[in-house]
Design an enzyme around this catalytic site. Structure first.
Site, PDB file in Angstrom:
ATOM      1  N   SER A 182      23.081  -3.104  58.418  1.00  0.00           N
ATOM      2  CA  SER A 182      21.804  -3.122  58.575  1.00  0.00           C
ATOM      3  C   SER A 182      21.160  -3.089  56.945  1.00  0.00           C
ATOM      4  O   SER A 182      21.860  -4.021  56.149  1.00  0.00           O
ATOM      5  CB  SER A 182      20.857  -2.200  59.141  1.00  0.00           C
ATOM      6  OG  SER A 182      19.971  -2.737  60.023  1.00  0.00           O
ATOM      7  N   ASP A 434      22.487  -9.897  68.026  1.00  0.00           N
ATOM      8  CA  ASP A 434      21.424  -8.966  67.444  1.00  0.00           C
ATOM      9  C   ASP A 434      20.617 -10.113  66.582  1.00  0.00           C
ATOM     10  O   ASP A 434      20.822 -10.994  65.958  1.00  0.00           O
ATOM     11  CB  ASP A 434      22.324  -8.403  66.031  1.00  0.00           C
ATOM     12  CG  ASP A 434      21.649  -7.743  65.154  1.00  0.00           C
ATOM     13  OD1 ASP A 434      20.645  -7.530  65.189  1.00  0.00           O
ATOM     14  OD2 ASP A 434      21.983  -7.550  64.100  1.00  0.00           O
ATOM     15  N   HIS A 459      23.791  -5.170  66.892  1.00  0.00           N
ATOM     16  CA  HIS A 459      23.667  -4.726  65.551  1.00  0.00           C
ATOM     17  C   HIS A 459      24.701  -3.991  65.198  1.00  0.00           C
ATOM     18  O   HIS A 459      25.050  -2.838  65.545  1.00  0.00           O
ATOM     19  CB  HIS A 459      22.474  -4.036  65.743  1.00  0.00           C
ATOM     20  CG  HIS A 459      21.858  -3.979  64.410  1.00  0.00           C
ATOM     21  ND1 HIS A 459      21.447  -4.902  63.486  1.00  0.00           N
ATOM     22  CD2 HIS A 459      21.094  -2.829  63.627  1.00  0.00           C
ATOM     23  CE1 HIS A 459      20.845  -4.583  62.403  1.00  0.00           C
ATOM     24  NE2 HIS A 459      20.654  -3.277  62.446  1.00  0.00           N
TER      25      HIS A 459
END
Ligand SMILES: *[C@@H]1O[C@H](CO)[C@@H](O)[C@H](O)[C@H]1NC(C)=O
Ligand SMILES: *[C@@H]1O[C@H](CO)[C@@H](O)[C@H](O)[C@H]1NC(C)=O
Ligand SMILES: *[C@@H]1O[C@H](CO)[C@@H](O)[C@H](O)[C@H]1NC(C)=O
Ligand SMILES: *[C@@H]1O[C@H](CO)[C@@H](O)[C@H](O)[C@H]1NC(C)=O
Ligand SMILES: *[C@@H]1O[C@H](CO)[C@@H](O)[C@H](O)[C@H]1NC(C)=O
Ligand SMILES: *[C@@H]1O[C@H](CO)[C@@H](O)[C@H](O)[C@H]1NC(C)=O
Ligand SMILES: *[C@@H]1O[C@H](CO)[C@@H](O)[C@H](O)[C@H]1NC(C)=O
Length: 500
Positions: A182, A434, A459
């Site tokens: 991320s 995601d 994710h």
């Protein structure tokens, strides 16, 4: 009508579904737990490093320092000189570092194979790495104190700490590989580009480095969520899509708020339709991000394939024609999978993962356009507007965003053409379920800047601890990543031998 902005934190957690007048980063309510440290504390040791406040000028206040936390595990390490065994570093993102360490089982799982030292560095202004004497209130007071919170400062922290640590461990020639998911994944990729003398390569998982400027459409994020639900069942998509209007209409009727409160088992005798909408929106967004093939507890405890479970609840023939019962069933999967909630709080300002500083980053450099909704979006259609964000940031923090800074500093436009000739040794992983994958690097750039794409993935699923239940595609992804990292390392050792 209040304009709603969705500023999803990259990690995720924190869809701060934000209304202009009322900002509340949303966290999983009733069952949000403090970060579990037990399992991890047996695996890592906590240390602090005296870090410089401002790496980029020489004003007197730049020389102030703060205590930066890092976690370390040397159980599997083959040692520094003369073995020069590798060092795996997690470039921390916007929260407590142990939380990210727990969600990066990949490093623990493969440390024995690589004889790697593991280091997880906490990002400044998060967790326990708070400048201004560790006083969070002071550090977060205003732009004078928050001004030192930026990605460039964070990267400089990581470089400084890594170089110092290697020196202390007599491991100057140990190769460093950086990892992140991320926002942490963006940091790891950018770190490799800016500090090639410190890290030989980066595994950047679910890093939406192209979700800046106008490189990625602001509709991409919600389009992907729409696709996730719609691919489970057309009915599931239609029920959710139609529900927003039904909520609004119900709220307007006499006794309507009470009806909504009862239908969704809301705790307090209070509800606003906007807070209910945000609460549902959060459940769909985070469930899409955490649509993992095995049980998880990243944001909230969730079953395997939670999007499928939500749609199963919505498609349940027993609740025919009762939209609120259907939505309740879906929300219950995200907010009450352990079955421990007696009622739901729509607004929860607790922050168990310590993500509070993200608002500052979102209002300065992390302008990630994600809030647009096309006509066929599962959410009410809406335009993404930079001006709404700018206005929000002005009201909230009296600051003006710099939406072009990230691409100025790190690039992003024409990335294929540029990195093909200039960069090397980066893996970009993305799972196409995601919502952030729309801003990720999805095509191979060169022999050594590789995109690994899993259409079933969510994710940073690759970084999670391995489990015997993992499907084949996930095992294949990890095997590819391990092979590529092995190749970087052998090239490094070959060069080292040649030059000595
Ligand atoms: C900002 O906060 C610091 C620390 O709380 C305080 O000393 C300073 O006066 C504040 N500055 C402004 C402009 O409000
Ligand atoms: C390296 O050692 C010095 C002296 O003991 C210490 O102050 C410093 O914090 C250490 N660096 C790291 C990264 O732990
Ligand atoms: C993106 O914005 C830049 C200027 O900010 C402009 O030059 C460019 O044409 C835009 N690209 C697209 C695809 O809209
Ligand atoms: C559900 O709604 C449809 C269309 O309004 C109606 O034809 C049907 O009879 C309803 N089913 C039940 C069980 O109420
Ligand atoms: C949570 O789940 C449990 C077990 O299924 C149920 O008894 C309880 O009513 C649920 N809580 C809410 C608020 O619906
Ligand atoms: C849910 O409640 C049970 C029984 O009180 C408890 O054992 C369990 O740890 C709780 N789960 C969570 C996630 O809080
Ligand atoms: C990129 O190349 C690697 C082989 O080096 C391959 O495994 C991978 O599937 C390719 N990625 C894409 C998106 O084509």
């Amino acid at each position: 009508m209040a304009i709603r902005l969705l500023l999803y934190s990259v990690t995720f957690l924190f869809s701060s579904a934000i209304s202009i007048t009322n900002i509340h980063p949303k966290f999983p309510c009733s069952i949000a737990k403090p970060v579990e440290k037990l399992s991890l504390s047996t695996k890592t040791e906590e240390k602090y490093f005296t870090q410089i406040l401002d790496h980029f000028n020489y004003h007197p206040q730049s020389y102030h320092t703060f205590q930066q936390r890092y976690l370390i595990n040397d159980k599997y390490w083959g040692g520094g000189a003369p073995n020069n065994s590798p060092i795996f570093v997690y470039t921390g993102n916007e929260g407590h570092i142990e939380w990210f360490a727990q969600n990066t089982g990949f490093m623990f799982d493969f440390a024995p194979h690589f004889k790697a030292l593991l280091v997880f560095i906490e990002h400044r202004y998060y967790g326990k790495s708070i400048p201004f004497g560790g006083d969070k209130e002071k550090a977060y007071s205003n732009s004078t104190t928050l001004g030192y919170l930026s990605s460039t400062q964070a990267l400089a922290d990581y470089a400084t700490l890594i170089i110092d640590l290697k020196y202390n461990l007599s491991a100057t020639h140990s190769p460093v590989v950086v990892f992140g998911g991320s926002y942490g994944g963006m940091l790891s990729a950018w770190f490799r580009l800016k500090y090639p003398h410190v890290a030989i390569g980066a595994l950047a998982s679910s890093a939406p480095i192209l979700n800046f400027d106008n490189i990625t459409s602001p509709y991409s994020f919600n389009n992907i969520i729409t696709r996730d639900f719609r691919s489970e069942s057309e009915n599931c998509y239609k029920v959710i899509k139609g529900s927003w209007q039904e909520i609004k209409e119900t709220a307007k009727k006499y006794g309507g708020l009470q009806k909504l409160r009862k239908s969704f088992r809301i705790c307090k005798n209070y509800i606003s339709p906007e807070s209910l909408e945000n609460w549902l929106n959060t459940a769909y967004v985070y469930t899409a991000m955490a649509d993992y093939p095995t049980p998880s507890n990243f944001l909230n405890p969730l079953p395997p394939y939670p999007v499928k479970e939500m749609c199963r609840a919505i498609d349940d023939p027993k609740t025919v024609n009762n939209t609120f019962k259907k939505l309740y069933g879906a929300a219950n999967i995200f907010y009450n999978y352990t079955g421990n909630s007696t009622c739901f709080n729509l607004v929860d300002n607790s922050d168990p993962q310590g993500l509070g500083g993200w608002i500052w980053q979102v209002c300065t450099e992390m302008i990630l356009p994600t809030g647009g909704n096309a006509d066929d979006s599962i959410f009410p259609s809406s335009k993404w507007s930079y001006n709404d964000i700018a206005q929000f940031c002005k009201n909230k923090l009296n600051i003006e965003p710099r939406p072009n800074w990230i691409t100025t500093e790190f690039g992003g436009h024409n990335i294929h053409r540029i990195l093909e000739r200039f960069g090397s040794n980066i893996i970009f992983f993305n799972g196409l379920r995601d919502p952030w994958s729309g801003g990720g690097v999805l095509k191979n750039i060169s022999k050594s800047i590789v995109a690994i794409v899993a259409k079933e993935g969510a994710h940073h699923v690759d970084l999670r601890f391995s489990s015997s239940e993992d499907p084949k595609w996930l095992k294949d992804v990890r095997r590819k990543e391990v092979d590529i990292i092995s190749k970087w390392l052998s090239e490094y050792y070959n060069n080292l031998n040649d030059s000595s």
